[in-house]
Enzyme design. Structure first.
Site, PDB file in Angstrom:
ATOM      1  N   GLY A 285     -40.564   5.465  31.035  1.00 36.77           N
ATOM      2  CA  GLY A 285     -40.554   6.677  31.871  1.00 36.77           C
ATOM      3  C   GLY A 285     -39.193   6.797  32.544  1.00 36.77           C
ATOM      4  O   GLY A 285     -38.199   6.296  32.035  1.00 36.77           O
TER       5      GLY A 285
ATOM      6  N   HIS B  21     -39.903  -6.820  47.508  1.00 38.48           N
ATOM      7  CA  HIS B  21     -40.227  -5.406  47.209  1.00 38.48           C
ATOM      8  C   HIS B  21     -39.118  -4.473  47.725  1.00 38.48           C
ATOM      9  O   HIS B  21     -39.343  -3.625  48.585  1.00 38.48           O
ATOM     10  CB  HIS B  21     -41.600  -5.030  47.810  1.00 38.48           C
ATOM     11  CG  HIS B  21     -42.215  -3.837  47.125  1.00 38.48           C
ATOM     12  ND1 HIS B  21     -43.563  -3.701  46.926  1.00 38.48           N
ATOM     13  CD2 HIS B  21     -41.664  -2.725  46.583  1.00 38.48           C
ATOM     14  CE1 HIS B  21     -43.824  -2.557  46.314  1.00 38.48           C
ATOM     15  NE2 HIS B  21     -42.666  -1.945  46.084  1.00 38.48           N
TER      16      HIS B  21
ATOM     17  N   GLU C 176     -48.674  -8.842  49.144  1.00 39.22           N
ATOM     18  CA  GLU C 176     -47.370  -8.722  49.810  1.00 39.22           C
ATOM     19  C   GLU C 176     -47.580  -8.638  51.309  1.00 39.22           C
ATOM     20  O   GLU C 176     -48.496  -7.930  51.725  1.00 39.22           O
ATOM     21  CB  GLU C 176     -46.631  -7.486  49.297  1.00 39.22           C
ATOM     22  CG  GLU C 176     -46.254  -7.614  47.830  1.00 39.22           C
ATOM     23  CD  GLU C 176     -45.545  -6.366  47.269  1.00 39.22           C
ATOM     24  OE1 GLU C 176     -45.262  -5.429  48.025  1.00 39.22           O
ATOM     25  OE2 GLU C 176     -45.300  -6.358  46.061  1.00 39.22           O
TER      26      GLU C 176
HETATM   27  C1  GLV Z   1     -42.062   1.551  45.493  1.00 39.47           C
HETATM   28  O1  GLV Z   1     -42.746   0.593  45.396  1.00 39.47           O
HETATM   29  C2  GLV Z   1     -42.448   2.879  45.095  1.00 39.47           C
HETATM   30  O2  GLV Z   1     -43.645   3.099  44.849  1.00 39.47           O
HETATM   31  O3  GLV Z   1     -41.589   3.738  45.017  1.00 39.47           O
END
Ligand code: GLV
Length: 329
Positions: free
Chosen positions: A156, A286, A267
């Site tokens: 994508g 993240h 997380e």
């Molecule tokens: C990050 O984790 C997002 O969903 O953009």
């Protein structure tokens, strides 16, 4: 009385002053949020809009927000939001696709280089050993990206940007997706393969799919055992796409060479996770979209979506499940 917008504090912290500047003419901003349905501060219950981080919004949470018209996810993934429950209640769900693809792709390549050139170990070596005449430890040699095969699951927007960068490094691109991307195949000279072939042929494997019931645990023991023992896996999508327990076994027992992970099942990653003490992994908290430019673009997109809905219009960036929907409330 102005409508209230609940803003997850992290969104404000990333973009000081921006939300106040662009929204306080039409709304009252409340920088507060919740962890679950048991823990909803009363001052946010009458919110008409939410600018939401990664807090889970399920049916029980929604029941506490009777006036809610829009949830603007500050990010592209929206697995934390029960979209069908929102649709039933006439609540728009929007997200921020496109503006963050470069940042996530850059981090993905960064993790690949960290692994291939052992950068974390190299840094530690310089700080603690390099100048020591009696050193016994020798830094292991790295590997080239040039000439290697990158397997991409999900070609994508983000997967595509990763491929563009990997191609510039001289990597061969193979990909697996539920849809074939003929145009991208031509521009990237990418080869479409089934998942099994991708697992078997990749020297580096990177995942760029949303977390859905189809993709949850799509990489488990069976899949990891098909990979080359010299291969690295990189995940900047969602932790639960990989069976984390199986991944830990794969890393411990060397079914694969290593992993670069920005996302985890839980997380923040608990200190007692086996991943914390593994030397063949590079971990990030993240931060795929965590750059000044990208976080600002994401906030601006949330602002546009919220403004539209509070002004009685449809939002420009609904999630795919709500494309073309008009809610009258
Ligand atoms: C990050 O984790 C997002 O969903 O953009």
């Amino acid at each position: 009385m102005k409508p209230k917008i609940m803003v997850s504090p992290s969104v404000r912290d990333d973009n000081p002053g921006l939300l106040e500047e662009r929204l306080s003419d039409i709304a009252e901003l409340v920088f507060n949020t919740f962890r679950g349905s048991e823990d909803i501060p009363s001052e946010i219950k009458d919110s008409e809009a939410m600018i939401l981080g990664l807090e889970p919004v399920n049916k029980d949470v929604l029941r506490n927000f009777p006036k809610l018209k829009i949830i603007a996810r500050y990010g592209v993934g929206y697995d934390n939001v029960d979209v069908s429950a929102c649709t039933k209640r006439g609540i728009y769900v929007t997200h921020t696709p496109g503006v963050l693809s470069h940042a996530v792709a850059e981090l993905t390549i960064g993790l690949m280089i960290c692994l291939s050139r052992r950068l974390v170990e190299a840094d530690n070596y310089v700080r603690t050993m390099w100048a020591n005449k009696h050193k016994k430890f020798k830094l292991e040699m790295g590997t080239d990206l040039y000439g290697k095969t990158l397997g991409i699951i999900g070609l994508g927007r983000i997967g595509y940007e990763v491929a563009v960068r990997a191609k510039a490094f001289g990597m061969k691109i193979i990909y697996y997706d539920i849809e074939r991307k003929s145009e991208a195949e031509k521009t990237l000279e990418a080869r479409y393969v089934d998942l099994e072939t991708l697992l078997k042929e990749s020297d580096f494997l990177t995942i760029h799919v949303p977390l859905t019931s189809q993709t949850r645990n799509m990489i488990g023991e069976k899949e990891l055992r098909l990979m080359k023992p010299t291969a690295y896996i990189i995940n900047t999508s969602r932790g639960a796409v990989i069976d984390e327990e199986a991944l830990c076994r794969a890393l411990k027992e060397c079914w694969i060479a290593g992993a670069g992970l920005d996302v985890f099942v839980s997380e923040p990653l608990p200190f007692n996770s086996p991943l914390i003490n593994m030397r063949n992994v590079v971990l990030a908290p993240h931060i795929g979209t965590y750059t000044v430019e990208t976080r600002r673009k994401m906030a601006l997109m949330c602002i546009e979506n919220v403004r539209a809905v509070l002004m009685g219009k449809t939002p420009p960036n609904p999630v795919p499940e709500q494309r073309g929907f008009v809610f009258k409330r």
